[in-house]
Design a protein around this motif. Sequence first.
Motif, PDB file in Angstrom:
ATOM      1  N   THR A 283       0.854  -1.187   0.000  1.00 29.60           N
ATOM      2  CA  THR A 283       0.000   0.000   0.000  1.00 29.60           C
ATOM      3  C   THR A 283       0.894   1.242   0.000  1.00 29.60           C
ATOM      4  O   THR A 283       1.139   1.857   1.058  1.00 29.60           O
ATOM      5  CB  THR A 283      -0.928   0.015   1.232  1.00 29.60           C
ATOM      6  N   PRO A 284       1.420   1.631  -1.145  1.00 33.99           N
ATOM      7  CA  PRO A 284       2.383   2.732  -1.210  1.00 33.99           C
ATOM      8  C   PRO A 284       1.881   4.035  -0.592  1.00 33.99           C
ATOM      9  O   PRO A 284       2.670   4.759   0.033  1.00 33.99           O
ATOM     10  CB  PRO A 284       2.636   2.890  -2.717  1.00 33.99           C
ATOM     11  N   ALA A 285       0.596   4.329  -0.744  1.00 39.63           N
ATOM     12  CA  ALA A 285       0.075   5.597  -0.212  1.00 39.63           C
ATOM     13  C   ALA A 285       0.225   5.654   1.298  1.00 39.63           C
ATOM     14  O   ALA A 285       0.590   6.694   1.863  1.00 39.63           O
ATOM     15  CB  ALA A 285      -1.385   5.769  -0.619  1.00 39.63           C
ATOM     16  N   ASP A 286      -0.072   4.537   1.978  1.00 39.93           N
ATOM     17  CA  ASP A 286       0.068   4.514   3.434  1.00 39.93           C
ATOM     18  C   ASP A 286       1.532   4.585   3.841  1.00 39.93           C
ATOM     19  O   ASP A 286       1.888   5.278   4.805  1.00 39.93           O
ATOM     20  CB  ASP A 286      -0.574   3.244   4.008  1.00 39.93           C
ATOM     21  N   ARG A 287       2.383   3.871   3.127  1.00 44.48           N
ATOM     22  CA  ARG A 287       3.820   3.909   3.431  1.00 44.48           C
ATOM     23  C   ARG A 287       4.370   5.317   3.274  1.00 44.48           C
ATOM     24  O   ARG A 287       5.055   5.834   4.168  1.00 44.48           O
ATOM     25  CB  ARG A 287       4.579   2.938   2.524  1.00 44.48           C
ATOM     26  N   GLU A 288       4.050   5.952   2.158  1.00 48.55           N
ATOM     27  CA  GLU A 288       4.553   7.291   1.900  1.00 48.55           C
ATOM     28  C   GLU A 288       4.040   8.291   2.927  1.00 48.55           C
ATOM     29  O   GLU A 288       4.780   9.186   3.371  1.00 48.55           O
ATOM     30  CB  GLU A 288       4.153   7.731   0.484  1.00 48.55           C
ATOM     31  N   ARG A 289       2.797   8.131   3.341  1.00 48.60           N
ATOM     32  CA  ARG A 289       2.242   9.066   4.321  1.00 48.60           C
ATOM     33  C   ARG A 289       2.957   8.932   5.665  1.00 48.60           C
ATOM     34  O   ARG A 289       3.235   9.934   6.323  1.00 48.60           O
ATOM     35  CB  ARG A 289       0.739   8.832   4.483  1.00 48.60           C
ATOM     36  N   LEU A 290       3.247   7.709   6.079  1.00 48.26           N
ATOM     37  CA  LEU A 290       3.921   7.513   7.364  1.00 48.26           C
ATOM     38  C   LEU A 290       5.372   7.995   7.313  1.00 48.26           C
ATOM     39  O   LEU A 290       5.912   8.449   8.330  1.00 48.26           O
ATOM     40  CB  LEU A 290       3.866   6.044   7.775  1.00 48.26           C
ATOM     41  N   VAL A 291       5.991   7.917   6.160  1.00 45.94           N
ATOM     42  CA  VAL A 291       7.355   8.431   6.024  1.00 45.94           C
ATOM     43  C   VAL A 291       7.358   9.953   6.159  1.00 45.94           C
ATOM     44  O   VAL A 291       8.246  10.542   6.798  1.00 45.94           O
ATOM     45  CB  VAL A 291       7.981   7.998   4.683  1.00 45.94           C
ATOM     46  N   THR A 292       6.372  10.607   5.564  1.00 44.79           N
ATOM     47  CA  THR A 292       6.318  12.077   5.606  1.00 44.79           C
ATOM     48  C   THR A 292       5.627  12.594   6.860  1.00 44.79           C
ATOM     49  O   THR A 292       5.836  13.750   7.247  1.00 44.79           O
ATOM     50  CB  THR A 292       5.583  12.627   4.360  1.00 44.79           C
ATOM     51  N   GLU A 293       4.781  11.767   7.503  1.00 47.11           N
ATOM     52  CA  GLU A 293       4.081  12.169   8.733  1.00 47.11           C
ATOM     53  C   GLU A 293       4.366  11.145   9.842  1.00 47.11           C
ATOM     54  O   GLU A 293       3.476  10.416  10.270  1.00 47.11           O
ATOM     55  CB  GLU A 293       2.568  12.240   8.506  1.00 47.11           C
ATOM     56  N   PRO A 294       5.570  11.081  10.345  1.00 53.17           N
ATOM     57  CA  PRO A 294       5.900  10.066  11.353  1.00 53.17           C
ATOM     58  C   PRO A 294       5.073  10.180  12.632  1.00 53.17           C
ATOM     59  O   PRO A 294       4.900   9.183  13.339  1.00 53.17           O
ATOM     60  CB  PRO A 294       7.391  10.312  11.633  1.00 53.17           C
ATOM     61  N   ALA A 295       4.547  11.364  12.915  1.00 61.75           N
ATOM     62  CA  ALA A 295       3.721  11.529  14.116  1.00 61.75           C
ATOM     63  C   ALA A 295       2.419  10.740  14.021  1.00 61.75           C
ATOM     64  O   ALA A 295       1.754  10.511  15.041  1.00 61.75           O
ATOM     65  CB  ALA A 295       3.420  13.008  14.344  1.00 61.75           C
TER      66      ALA A 295
END
Length: 423
Positions: A283-295
């Motif tokens: 799920t690239p969208a979820d992965r990318e979001r967590l990388v950019t929004e670690p909080a």
Amino acid sequence: MTVDDRFNQDFRERMRDRPQPTRNEIITGPVSDWATDFSHAEPEWAADPYRIQDDLRQRCPIAHTERFGGAWLPTRYEDIAAIAYDTEHFSSRAIIVSNVRPPREIAPVGSVPPISSDPPFHHDARKLLLPAFTKTAVAKQEQATRAFCHALIDELEGQEVIDAARDYAQHIPMRVIADMLGFPPEDGPKFREFVENALEGVNAPPDVRISRMEKLFNYLLAQIRDHVDNPRDDLTSYLINAELYGQKLESGHVAGTMSLLLIAGIDTTWSAIGASLWHLAKTPADRERLVTEPALLPTAMEELLRAYAPVTMARLVKDDMHWNGVDMKADDWILLSFPAANRDPEQFDRAGEVVIDREVNRHAAFGLGIHRCVGSHLARMELRVALEVWLERFPVFSLDDPSAVTWSASQVRGPRTLPLRIG
């Protein structure tokens, strides 16, 4: 009597008195109809239990099988919660479904207290463990856990494809639990064998299962001997010296609790870490979001626990009864699928979707009722740190070959092979 003699005698008596199967021994084989012939030990279930559970929830919310000597599978949250909280009609003296039921005489302690204990003993046995699993106690282990995760990835860097289940996820809880119990960290391969024998070997003949249990016990006995000779500040020494009702814990209680912490403490977290990485890889969208929004990770982590809850527990029916429209017999198994409860659309909006910013999320990944996981703070810390470090070191990754991912076929479900392509 020495400590060695005390533990040896107790174990031999338990094995001698262990009953042989007296009911239908069939466990595995093709399923004819999941509503009347289910088996959670089948590859089809391991690969995708959610489709099966969703179907059953619609047409037969409390499924039945003659396998395992008779078992029931509720799939609605309200039914699973009702059984989990009902200690009057359901016993916890055995929590792994197999073709052997332990005798009723082992209640209320059970073989692996406190998870196998019934009230009133359960309360006091559980209370003994609480100090080791508070948020404060767990926080003291975070730095070492993080350093270990980085060390694992140091060994993996440069590889194009990494088996994240075998080479990363499994090692984290192995090291944490070994440190807590004061076991040699190099014994990790033995821990994996114990886990697989206990949870994935339910179809083995009873004599084989007993032999495997003896192997686990002999290992625990060696650790107990070493701790008696060389006391230190760890959970094993604590259990050896702990008292309940003014007396030292019985040998079976000590060894049973140690085996519970070793097996359950490893497999559940290993599976949760692996399933989370599997989801982010596909799920690239979820992965990318967590990388950019670690909080966002703590919130996302709870959703990953809900959607891919690894643990299914079991109960035994105490007496013949009519319950929620079905006739249950004494000593029928009840398979409490917390993953099914977590995907009940009556309980969760968009239950079948993974919503990583879900705000209201009272999931049952850590169980319900008196046996809710005593180690939930520890598991959350390990999962959070494992994901933080992985995403920091490997922000871009994907499934190398989706068909190569395999899942454990047992009451603890998680990836056993998880080849991820890095970059």
